[in-house]
Design an enzyme around this catalytic site. Structure first.
Site, mmCIF file in Angstrom:
data_model
loop_
_atom_site.group_PDB
_atom_site.id
_atom_site.type_symbol
_atom_site.label_atom_id
_atom_site.label_comp_id
_atom_site.label_asym_id
_atom_site.label_seq_id
_atom_site.Cartn_x
_atom_site.Cartn_y
_atom_site.Cartn_z
ATOM 1 C CG ASP A 98 -2.063 1.055 0.913
ATOM 2 O OD1 ASP A 98 -2.015 1.584 -0.170
ATOM 3 O OD2 ASP A 98 -2.890 0.975 1.856
ATOM 4 C CG HIS A 407 2.744 2.964 11.135
ATOM 5 N ND1 HIS A 407 3.167 2.094 11.844
ATOM 6 C CD2 HIS A 407 1.926 2.716 10.188
ATOM 7 C CE1 HIS A 407 2.610 0.794 11.488
ATOM 8 N NE2 HIS A 407 1.713 1.183 10.432
ATOM 9 N N GLY A 408 1.922 4.060 14.015
ATOM 10 C CA GLY A 408 0.596 3.747 14.788
ATOM 11 C C GLY A 408 0.965 2.847 15.944
#
Lengths: 484, 140
Positions: A98, A407-408
């Site tokens: 992605d 990122h998370g």
């Protein structure tokens, strides 16, 4: 064997995987984590993956892992790898399928008290206005020529076609359009997947979230982002380049997989397929990746427009009254050509961030003027229950992680295990008990994304803060969530 | 030893994989494809009203497996095709010819489960030591 016998402690939040761990490593690995997290990281065999990335020709000076790191296919998710552009390689697997999956954040002047009574209506409006879910088609109908424009010009194309404005583009990493995009390097298959999916959220972990500010850690930095008080409402958009990006990665992993032998590169995992940055294959991948990245920025730009429309329709106020300004947009799956100082020398590098966010410090020329004094905003979504963070980049990140941070939250549980331990309906009920409204295309998909499947985002962000690779500014908690 | 199952799921923190079995490689590749579509949809709900002919080439068997599955993912994503039966017509180390039977997605009858971004080369394996066994992990 335990991880204690393998890792060298650099400090409380940084651990080194020595080159002796696996024959063929060119550089050591460095994992940013607390001691408590290492057991899980070890059991997941992440050290192995960090070590495998250290095989890449031209990698300097470490193969890095952020605190949200978890096992990926090939590269770990939460990994950062920088290679010299002179003699190093680029790897599509180091970006992921992605391409330019990322996060965009919108501020409002609205308060949670105003929005809470309308949250169901607003969540429904977002669900209806932004196409989401598996197999969904976009509201945009672009032709082949327009797709070329999207892939070359990114967010600017969207703005010129009535989706948002120039200020949004300003407040986007790379101004929403990375250079070097060449549509001729994108296959017909990728184009065919991309055309109908432009302007869609997708499925999996992608979402829209209406949230309220729960805590402000640094008032001055928050103010630079237009965040003044606790209770202020924000909207977070998380999605990427859809089938177009997936196909670009698929095509180039196959192509570079064949190039590996030709260039005499030896790799421990075929998903790390790579080619010299200066080779025709490497250059073609970077040109195609840029196309997919620009498509993703266009995608988020269009979605932002529909989010604004939904807010205007449901709350009956104008965009200006509600102060619907974009705070920032970050990519967390991308490779960028950047200049960094390594061992006192300035080097031009290809920085692969796969599940990692750029986190440039105050004063860096590549960040918008509004944030020059405070540092680049870093947008860190957590999970549906526990909320998200805004942080800013730091000088320490520049020195230790090529200006990168987490990122998370990072997955803890496999999707199947998450589905076994809770059903989608239970997730909806648990969130409803906490006043959070959810609309989802698939109940199974919802169960896969339950809070329990993720590491605790508070802990992950605290480690990045303690390690100094980003500084937390705001914590926000969800009010309404749309899942694909 | 008779093969008792066609495929099984492999769990992975971020993603999911398939271990597929067959008396020969053709059967194992067909079962891998069926296993993959079982992640996307209840395969039993897919009627055989259409088919697609597929031909792919790759440098070795492992790559051929990944390329074959990625071709099917492409047909699902670009043409909305769901497949439930696969006939592998030809298969050697470099080339695969197959016909996949199924139908386009019909939201009134198909409940789509998981989207698959791609089949990956991570831990891909083609093992012929006891019958045929193939393994592939997906990014979902």
């Amino acid at each position: 064997m335990s991880w204690k016998k393998i890792l060298n402690k650099i400090d409380d939040y940084c651990w080194e995987v020595p080159v002796s761990y696996k024959e063929g490593m060119r550089v050591p690995g460095r994992i940013f984590a607390s001691e408590d997290m290492l057991e899980h990281i070890w059991q997941e065999k992440v050290f192995q993956q960090v070590a495998n990335v250290a095989f890449l020709p031209g990698i300097v000076p470490y193969s890095l892992a952020m605190p949200d790191v978890h096992w990926g296919y090939g590269f770990p998710i939460g990994g950062v790898a920088a290679t010299r552009i002179r003699d190093g390689v680029v790897s599509p697997g180091g970006v992921g399928f992605d391409i330019n999956c990322g996060v965009r954040l919108l501020r409002t002047n609205l308060t949670a008290e105003e929005v809470q009574p309308r949250i169901e209506e607003l969540t429904n409006a977002l669900y209806n206005n932004v196409p989401s879910g598996l197999g969904s088609k976009g509201r945009l109908r672009v032709n082949e020529k327009e797709l070329d424009d999207v892939m070359v010009r990114g967010s600017i194309w969207a703005v010129e076609n009535g989706y948002g404005d120039a200020e949004d583009v300003e407040a986007t990493e790379e101004s929403g359009s990375i250079k070097g995009a060449d549509p001729r390097k994108v296959s017909a298959k990728a184009r065919q997947r991309g055309i109908p999916q432009l302007g869609t959220l997708g499925s999996g972990n992608h979402f829209l979230e209406v949230e309220r500010v729960a805590e402000i850690f640094d008032r001055e930095a928050a103010r630079a982002m237009g965040i003044e008080e606790v209770g202020q409402v924000l909207v977070l958009i998380h999605c990427g380049s859809r089938g177009l990006g997936h196909q670009v990665c698929t095509d180039y992993v196959a192509l570079l997989g064949r190039a590996v032998q030709q260039y005499g590169i030896s790799l421990p995992d075929r998903q790390l397929a790579c080619a010299p940055i200066q080779s025709p294959e490497g250059q073609s991948y970077l040109a195609a990746m840029a196309c997919a990245a620009n498509y993703a920025w266009t995608n988020r730009q269009c979605i932002l427009h529909w989010v604004r429309e939904s807010l205007v329709n449901v709350l009956g106020k104008s965009r200006r009254e509600m102060g619907l300004e974009q705070i920032y947009d970050v990519a967390h799956n991308i490779a960028k050509i950047e200049t960094h100082t390594v061992d006192g020398k300035s080097l031009t590098l290809c920085v692969h961030r796969k599940g990692a966010t750029r986190a440039f410090p105050a004063g860096h020329p590549d960040i918008p003027k509004a944030y020059r004094e405070v540092g680049q905003p870093v947008l860190i979504p957590g999970d549906m229950g526990r909320g998200s963070y805004i942080a800013v980049g730091t000088e320490a990140a520049m020195q230790t992680t090529f200006g990168s941070t987490c990122h998370g939250a990072g997955r803890m549980q496999s999707r199947a295990a998450a589905k076994r331990s809770q059903r989608g309906a239970d997730v909806v009920r648990a969130l409803a008990d906490r006043g959070i409204t959810v609309r989802a295309g698939s109940m199974g998909g919802l169960a896969e994304e339950a809070s329990e499947a993720y590491k605790d985002v508070d802990e992950v962000v605290d480690i990045t803060h303690q390690a100094g690779i980003s500084r937390k500014i705001v914590r926000a908690v969800p009010m309404g969530v749309v899942k694909g | 030893m008779p093969v008792v199952k066609d495929f099984e799921l492999i769990e992975h923190t971020a993603d999911v994989g398939i271990m597929a079995y067959g008396d020969d490689l053709k059967e194992a590749f067909a079962n891998a494809a069926r296993g993959m579509f079982s992640l996307i949809v209840e395969v039993g709900s897919v009627r055989e009203t259409a088919h697609r002919d597929i031909e792919v080439t790759a440098p070795d068997e492992e790559s051929l497996l990944v390329t074959w599955l990625n071709e099917l993912i492409y047909l699902f994503d670009a043409e909305n095709m769901l497949f439930s039966r696969f006939v592998i017509i030809e298969l050697d180390t470099a080339r695969l010819k197959a016909r996949a039977y199924g139908e386009p997605v019909d939201n009134t009858r198909h409940r789509l489960k998981t989207g698959i971004k791609a089949a990956t080369y991570h831990m891909v394996e083609v093992d012929r030591s006891k019958g045929c066994r193939v393994r592939v992990l997906f990014d979902i």
